[in-house]
Structures are given as structure tokens and as C-alpha cells.
Design an enzyme around this catalytic site. Structure first.
Site, PDB file in Angstrom:
ATOM      1  N   PHE A 142     -65.886  61.996  61.908  1.00  0.00           N
ATOM      2  CA  PHE A 142     -64.926  61.184  62.659  1.00  0.00           C
ATOM      3  C   PHE A 142     -64.748  59.861  61.931  1.00  0.00           C
ATOM      4  O   PHE A 142     -65.709  59.116  61.735  1.00  0.00           O
ATOM      5  CB  PHE A 142     -65.413  60.933  64.090  1.00  0.00           C
ATOM      6  CG  PHE A 142     -64.430  60.154  64.932  1.00  0.00           C
ATOM      7  CD1 PHE A 142     -63.502  60.820  65.713  1.00  0.00           C
ATOM      8  CD2 PHE A 142     -64.432  58.775  64.932  1.00  0.00           C
ATOM      9  CE1 PHE A 142     -62.582  60.109  66.486  1.00  0.00           C
ATOM     10  CE2 PHE A 142     -63.527  58.054  65.700  1.00  0.00           C
ATOM     11  CZ  PHE A 142     -62.590  58.730  66.483  1.00  0.00           C
ATOM     12  N   ASP A 227     -68.624  55.917  55.361  1.00  0.00           N
ATOM     13  CA  ASP A 227     -68.137  55.338  56.617  1.00  0.00           C
ATOM     14  C   ASP A 227     -69.352  54.933  57.447  1.00  0.00           C
ATOM     15  O   ASP A 227     -70.006  55.768  58.057  1.00  0.00           O
ATOM     16  CB  ASP A 227     -67.284  56.390  57.329  1.00  0.00           C
ATOM     17  CG  ASP A 227     -66.826  55.966  58.718  1.00  0.00           C
ATOM     18  OD1 ASP A 227     -67.350  54.970  59.247  1.00  0.00           O
ATOM     19  OD2 ASP A 227     -65.968  56.659  59.290  1.00  0.00           O
ATOM     20  N   LYS A 256     -67.312  47.679  64.040  1.00  0.00           N
ATOM     21  CA  LYS A 256     -68.075  47.668  65.281  1.00  0.00           C
ATOM     22  C   LYS A 256     -68.985  46.444  65.403  1.00  0.00           C
ATOM     23  O   LYS A 256     -68.527  45.365  65.730  1.00  0.00           O
ATOM     24  CB  LYS A 256     -68.824  48.981  65.456  1.00  0.00           C
ATOM     25  CG  LYS A 256     -67.888  50.185  65.688  1.00  0.00           C
ATOM     26  CD  LYS A 256     -68.614  51.393  66.176  1.00  0.00           C
ATOM     27  CE  LYS A 256     -67.697  52.603  66.325  1.00  0.00           C
ATOM     28  NZ  LYS A 256     -66.692  52.466  67.393  1.00  0.00           N
TER      29      LYS A 256
END
Length: 398
Positions: A142, A227, A256
Site C-alpha cells: 500500500f 516506502d 505520518k
């Protein structure tokens, strides 16, 4: 009643406004959260919850981290917005602070507003550098929901309504070295991988797999993009998850928790990759804004001073072992790295997540239909994790 800009409003009215006026792409909970501190949050009725959602990995440093709050206050009073063509002290300090924590070859920073934007930038830089277009990603991976990042996100329910996307993209089984070797060829621009798949079920990469990814991409002239949107900032027991593997990517994406709660993202890359992008080839109005940069500096300094990754390295294995000791035939596996933990059941987890919230005031989230994911702030107390274990025990055994 809750206050909004000095006006008291019945909280139920505000909850209904959000739910009725929202686009509906999210399934909303029936509670209105008004305050957070550390690893706990409170709803409009004063009920306290242990937060193991952690903003999907944003709240690593805890809600309302005092050092981040102070940095935001000071910056808001000074300068909120400035494009990247006009340098600011906070941007320079953020760049300098971030790259000082990374391997020396990762020394060029492109700031964005989110993780998906960081991955979009990484793809474009990879295309510009290699003059190729093919991408290789992992099944269950993802990387975001904007169109470029969505192209390297596996989940069909996210992808299929928006096909065709970027191509060609080849998906290979995660941790399958031979499949990776077959997929990467002279047309491949980049391989993009998460060191630990988050949405895909909290699945750590094997050392062999990431080492092979580094070796194969070099052999074929492709780039390796890692990632670390969710795994960065101490979550896995190291500052950054790639440190577990001894593998340095060509491009590292972070977001984040990097801003301590303020929206932020970055793609950090090797100098020669950065120089491949033509002037004006990519851009962002708000990326690198002074407010986010000030929050990022405070977040990085707090992480470095407190060494919260060591706390994750200690509490994570203990927490996972306690979950494994729960005597329930419903449990298939407990896995993770640091305080990024997945509890896989032999059935759907949604009813248990709801019970944890309503009966025990513990907030958790899904990672696929059968995995409960725990992403608590790294400042969480061991006693709170013990309460979480007891709550999970209760809903799985009663």
C-alpha cells in the site's frame, strides 16, 4: 457541549454534521473525540480511550506532544506560508536535521504534504532519472490512493474503479526473491517496497528479500524506493526500518509521524537522482511550509533526545508475546516489528474491533479483513498495553 471558536455547541449536532455532510468515503465511528494526551484520547462525554490507532501511525510522539506544540505556536506567530523558491530558516533547519540522521548518500530532500504525495514524487524522480516507466511493487503493498501511488498499491478494491492507472506495473509476492528477480528487467524504473507492509496485514520483509531488492535493482539500473510512510520515526524499533536490514534505498519516503501530528511528507534521495529532475519538473505549493518544517524539526529532535525507538524495540516484542499467550482458538498469528503489531484471526475482525472500542475503550484498526492492527504512540505506558492485552483477551475468549 463542546467549544468551537469560542461558541458552545451540542456535540451530537457536530457529530451529525460531520457524518451527514461528509462525502461518505469513510465509515465513521459514533464518538466525537475532542482531546488527546500521550497515548490516550477523550470523547465529548469525557470517556477516556487508549489509542492504538495512533492516527494510522501519525501520533508516534504522543498526542499534544509539548515540544511540537510549542514549536507550532512560535512558528504560527512568525511565518506560516512561504514557497520553496524563497528559502526560510525552518526549512533549512529541517533539511539539515533530517539528513543528519540518514546515511550520507541520502542527502537531497523534496518536501510534500503527505505520504501519497511523497510516493508520487518518488515515482516521478525515478522516471526522470532512469528514463524508464515500468514499476515493480509487492502484492498486499500500500503506497497511497492518489493516482500515481494507487498504481503501485495492490488492493483491487482501491484500484479497479479507477483503471487504467500508470503502467506498466508488475506485482510480485512479498518476500519472494525469485519472483522479484524475474520481474526486474532493463525496462524497470524502480522497485517500491514497504519494509513492513502495514495495510497489507503487518508483514515484515525478510532480510534476504530486501538485500536481493538492493542487489537486483543495482544490476538492472533501476532504483529502489523504500516506502517508510508508516514505519519511520521509531515505529519498528529503529529510527527507520531500513536500518534493521542494512539496506540503503535510492529514494526514501517518509510522512505520518514526521511532523509530530502536522501534515508533512518527504522524498529523500541520492544527489544524482535529484539532479535528474528538470527545473520545474515537479512542485508543490504547501510542501515545505514553515509551520510543517518547524513541527518536523521539533519532532525529529524529540525523537532523537528520547530515543523512542528503543522503547518500541522493548515494548513491541513483550506486547506481541502477551498477545500470543491469549488462549483463543480464533488467533492465527501475531506478528510485527517494534510497536507495529498485527493480530491475525481465523475470522473477520471488525466485530472485535467494535467491541474493543465500545466495551473496553480501546481503539484499534484493521489491516485487511482478518488482522487487528496496533499502532500506539511510542510513549505508551506498559500498564496501558497490559490493559489492551486484557481487553483483547476478553473479546476473544468470552
Amino acid at each position: 457541549m463542546v467549544g468551537v471558536n469560542g461558541v458552545n455547541v451540542d456535540w451530537r449536532t457536530l457529530l451529525e454534521a460531520e457524518k451527514s455532510l461528509d462525502t461518505g468515503v469513510y465509515t465513521k465511528h459514533d464518538l466525537l473525540l475532542v482531546r488527546g494526551q500521550g497515548a490516550r484520547v477523550w470523547d465529548a462525554e469525557g470517556h477516556e480511550y487508549i489509542d492504538c490507532v495512533g492516527g494510522y501511525g501519525v501520533a508516534n510522539l504522543g498526542h499534544a506532544n509539548p515540544e511540537v506544540v510549542e514549536a507550532i505556536k512560535k512558528q504560527a506567530e512568525t511565518l506560516l506560508s512561504m514557497p520553496q523558491t524563497l528559502p526560510t530558516p525552518t526549512r533549512g533547519e529541517f533539511y539539515r536535521t533530517l539528513v543528519s540522521l540518514l546515511p550520507p548518500e541520502l542527502n537531497r530532500v523534496f518536501p510534500t504534504n503527505s505520504g501519497t504525495e511523497a510516493n508520487e514524487a518518488a515515482i516521478k524522480f525515478a522516471w526522470a532519472h532512469t528514463k524508464r516507466r515500468k514499476l515493480v511493487a509487492a502484492m498486499r503493498g500500500f503506497s497511497g490512493r492518489t493516482l500515481g501511488s494507487l498504481s503501485v498499491t495492490w488492493e483491487p478494491k482501491y484500484r479497479e474503479p479507477f483503471m487504467p492507472l500508470l503502467g506498466p506495473v508488475e506485482f510480485i509476492p512479498f518476500n519472494d526473491v525469485e519472483a522479484l528477480r524475474k520481474a526486474v528487467d532493463e525496462e524497470t524504473a524502480a522497485v517500491i517496497l514497504e519494509p513492513v507492509q502495514g495495510e497489507g496485514g503487518v508483514r515484515p520483509a525478510t532480510r534476504e528479500f530486501l538485500e536481493a531488492a538492493r542487489e537486483i535493482t543495482r544490476e538492472k539500473g533501476a532504483l529502489l524506493i523504500l516506502d517508510e510512510i508508516q514505519t519511520g520515526m521509531g515505529r519498528t524499533g529503529r529510527r527507520f526500518a531500513f536500518e534493521h536490514y542494512g539496506v540503503v534505498p535510492d529514494i526514501l519516503t517518509l510522512a505520518k509521524a514526521l511532523g509530530g501530528g502536522v501534515p508533512i511528507g518527504v522524498a529523500v534521495m541520492r544527489e544524482e537522482v535529484a539532479k535528474s529532475m528538470p527545473k520545474g519538473g515537479h512542485g508543490t505549493t504547501f510542501g515545505g511550509n514553515p509551520l510543517a518544517m518547524a513541527a518536523g524539526v521539533a519532532a525529529l529532535r524529540y525523537l532523537e533526545r528520547t530515543r523512542l525507538w528503543e522503547r518500541a524495540a522493548e515494548l513491541g516484542p513483550w506486547f506481541m508475546e502477551k498477545l500470543r499467550e491469549i488462549p483463543s482458538p480464533k488467533i492465527r498469528e501475531v506478528r510485527g516489528l517494534g510497536l507495529m503489531v498485527g493480530l491475525e484471526l481465523k475470522e473477520k475482525v471488525a466485530p472485535y474491533i467494535e467491541r474493543l472500542e465500545k466495551e473496553h475503550r480501546v481503539l484499534t484498526l484493521q489491516a485487511g479483513p482478518t488482522v487487528i492492527r496496533f499502532l500506539p504512540p511510542l510513549v505508551i505506558e506498559k500498564a496501558d498495553l497490559e490493559r489492551v492485552v486484557e481487553a483483547v483477551r476478553a473479546v476473544l475468549t468470552q
